[in-house]
Design an enzyme around this catalytic site. Structure first.
Site, mmCIF file in Angstrom:
data_model
loop_
_atom_site.group_PDB
_atom_site.id
_atom_site.type_symbol
_atom_site.label_atom_id
_atom_site.label_comp_id
_atom_site.label_asym_id
_atom_site.label_seq_id
_atom_site.Cartn_x
_atom_site.Cartn_y
_atom_site.Cartn_z
ATOM 1 N N ARG A 6 6.547 -1.240 -1.050
ATOM 2 C CA ARG A 6 6.811 0.141 -0.634
ATOM 3 C C ARG A 6 6.949 0.194 0.885
ATOM 4 N NH1 ARG A 6 3.669 3.687 -3.864
ATOM 5 N NH2 ARG A 6 4.281 5.435 -2.531
ATOM 6 N N ASN A 59 2.597 12.990 1.145
ATOM 7 C CA ASN A 59 3.303 11.758 1.442
ATOM 8 C C ASN A 59 2.432 10.790 2.236
ATOM 9 O OD1 ASN A 59 5.390 13.086 0.224
ATOM 10 N ND2 ASN A 59 6.445 13.601 2.121
ATOM 11 N N ASP A 93 4.043 8.200 3.913
ATOM 12 C CA ASP A 93 5.020 7.419 4.685
ATOM 13 C C ASP A 93 4.856 7.566 6.200
ATOM 14 O OD1 ASP A 93 7.542 9.825 3.543
ATOM 15 O OD2 ASP A 93 6.165 9.986 5.239
ATOM 16 N N HIS A 128 -3.090 12.273 0.650
ATOM 17 C CA HIS A 128 -3.117 11.049 -0.147
ATOM 18 C C HIS A 128 -3.167 9.790 0.711
ATOM 19 C CE1 HIS A 128 -1.040 13.586 -3.503
ATOM 20 N NE2 HIS A 128 -2.354 13.797 -3.446
ATOM 21 N N CYS A 174 -11.991 -7.155 6.076
ATOM 22 C CA CYS A 174 -12.614 -6.155 6.953
ATOM 23 C C CYS A 174 -13.223 -6.855 8.173
ATOM 24 C CB CYS A 174 -13.707 -5.401 6.182
ATOM 25 S SG CYS A 174 -14.623 -4.262 7.249
ATOM 26 N N GLY A 202 9.727 20.186 -1.248
ATOM 27 C CA GLY A 202 9.999 18.858 -1.800
ATOM 28 C C GLY A 202 8.898 18.266 -2.638
#
Ligand code: BV8
Ligand code: ZN
Length: 266
Positions: A87, A121, A123, A138, A167, A207
């Site tokens: 992605r 989103n 992104d 999210h 980590c 959207g």
């Protein structure tokens, strides 16, 4: 146009030119605005949507709800990393479009007493367009999170082969800093979004298929609080009937036309 005339409108009026003028009028009068965006606002940037045939729905034969799930993190963390690396590969070259830029300008214009941008989103395109204090319900595809101590890492600074990222604080295997299906949202982010929705006088929903909760409950909260609710989407959604106006079209075409102040438009 006076309030009476607006109130007498059918609750879901979508005759386009009229609706555009009505929404422009309401937006220019509004003082406390909440914007909720979904994958559709990034569609014109080339980011695939999930449910409107945008191509992000299935990968290696698995539906995205299964790949992006709490259960998959437990079962196969390396696969989850492969899915999000894929992605990120798709999103990496995408740039903000006119809709992202319009929202950033509205916020910078100080036209409103309160302006809250809430996005589903991951992104990062709202921040890339210049929006600040974005409530990312999210999470964000460019960060890794440690579920054991909460530490975060910017994935642009993590070698691509380091999977899962380790980590730096406690040595635990990290996961994408994204809220997956079956996982709770960050309570402080959700609470802030909920409070702003309850007290806003205008809510613009841009959207989103309005299928994913609790994000999709925010316009309902806004409506219950007396806000004027508007949907910008080429398609009807389960939210459309709840809106005072639905602008049937693409975000990149519509948003730049909505705020009167000429210099704000693209
Ligand atoms: C939760 C990150 C409490 C990952 C996402 C069973 C078990 C557990 C939970 C559930 C369950 N059943 C239901 C639930 C609740 C579940 C849920 O709502 N499921 C839905 C599918 C029914 N929710 C959750 O699990 C949430 N957590 O409830 O916690 C809990 C805890 C444990 C157990 C039970 C409950 C967490 C949800 C968050 C999931 N993570 N994203 C990733 O990206 O991989 S959600 C994912 O969907 C994306 O974030 C996306 O943004 C979001 C919503 O989709 P949209 O943004 O709306 O995108 P979509 O493609 O659907 O639609 C695009 C729209 O744009 C279309 O309408 C199209 O017409 C329009 N469009 C297209 N082009 C344009 C345009 N509009 C304007 N302009 C254009 N040019
Ligand atoms: Zn840690």
């Amino acid at each position: 146009m006076n309030e009476k005339a607006v109130e007498s409108l059918p609750t879901n009026f979508s005759g386009f030119p009229f609706a555009m003028n009505l929404v422009r009028e309401k937006l220019n009068e509004a003082r406390r605005v909440v914007i909720l965006t979904g994958a559709g606002i990034s569609a014109e940037s080339g980011v695939p949507t999930f449910r409107s045939g945008g191509g992000a729905s299935v990968w290696r034969g698995m539906p995205f709800e299964q790949l992006s799930s709490a259960e998959m993190v437990e079962r196969d963390l390396p696969l989850v990393w492969e899915w999000f690396d894929y992605r990120r590969g798709v999103v990496g070259d995408c740039k903000p479009n006119a809709a992202h830029r319009a929202l950033a300008r509205w916020q910078q214009s100080d036209h409103f007493d309160s302006f809250t941008l809430v996005t589903q989103n991951i992104d990062g395109l709202h921040a890339a367009a210049g929006s600040i204090d974005v409530l990312e319900l999210h999470g964000n595809i460019w960060r890794a999170r440690c579920d054991s101590c909460g530490a975060l890492r910017d994935l642009r600074a993590v070698p691509p082969r380091e999977r899962p990222p380790v980590c730096a604080v406690c040595g635990h295997a990290m996961r994408p800093d994204v809220v997956l299906f079956g996982e709770n949202l960050q309570i402080d982010v959700l609470q802030r979004a909920h409070e702003r929705a309850a007290e806003c006088d205008m809510c613009l929903v841009v959207g989103t298929s309005a299928l994913v909760y609790p994000a999709a409950s925010l316009p309902e909260v806004a409506r219950a609080g007396g806000a004027f609710v508007v949907e910008v989407n080429p398609e009807l959604t389960p939210l459309s009937a709840l809106c005072h106006a639905t602008l049937r079209g693409r975000a990149g075409d519509i948003l730049p036309l909505l705020l009167h102040d000429g210099e704000l438009n693209d």
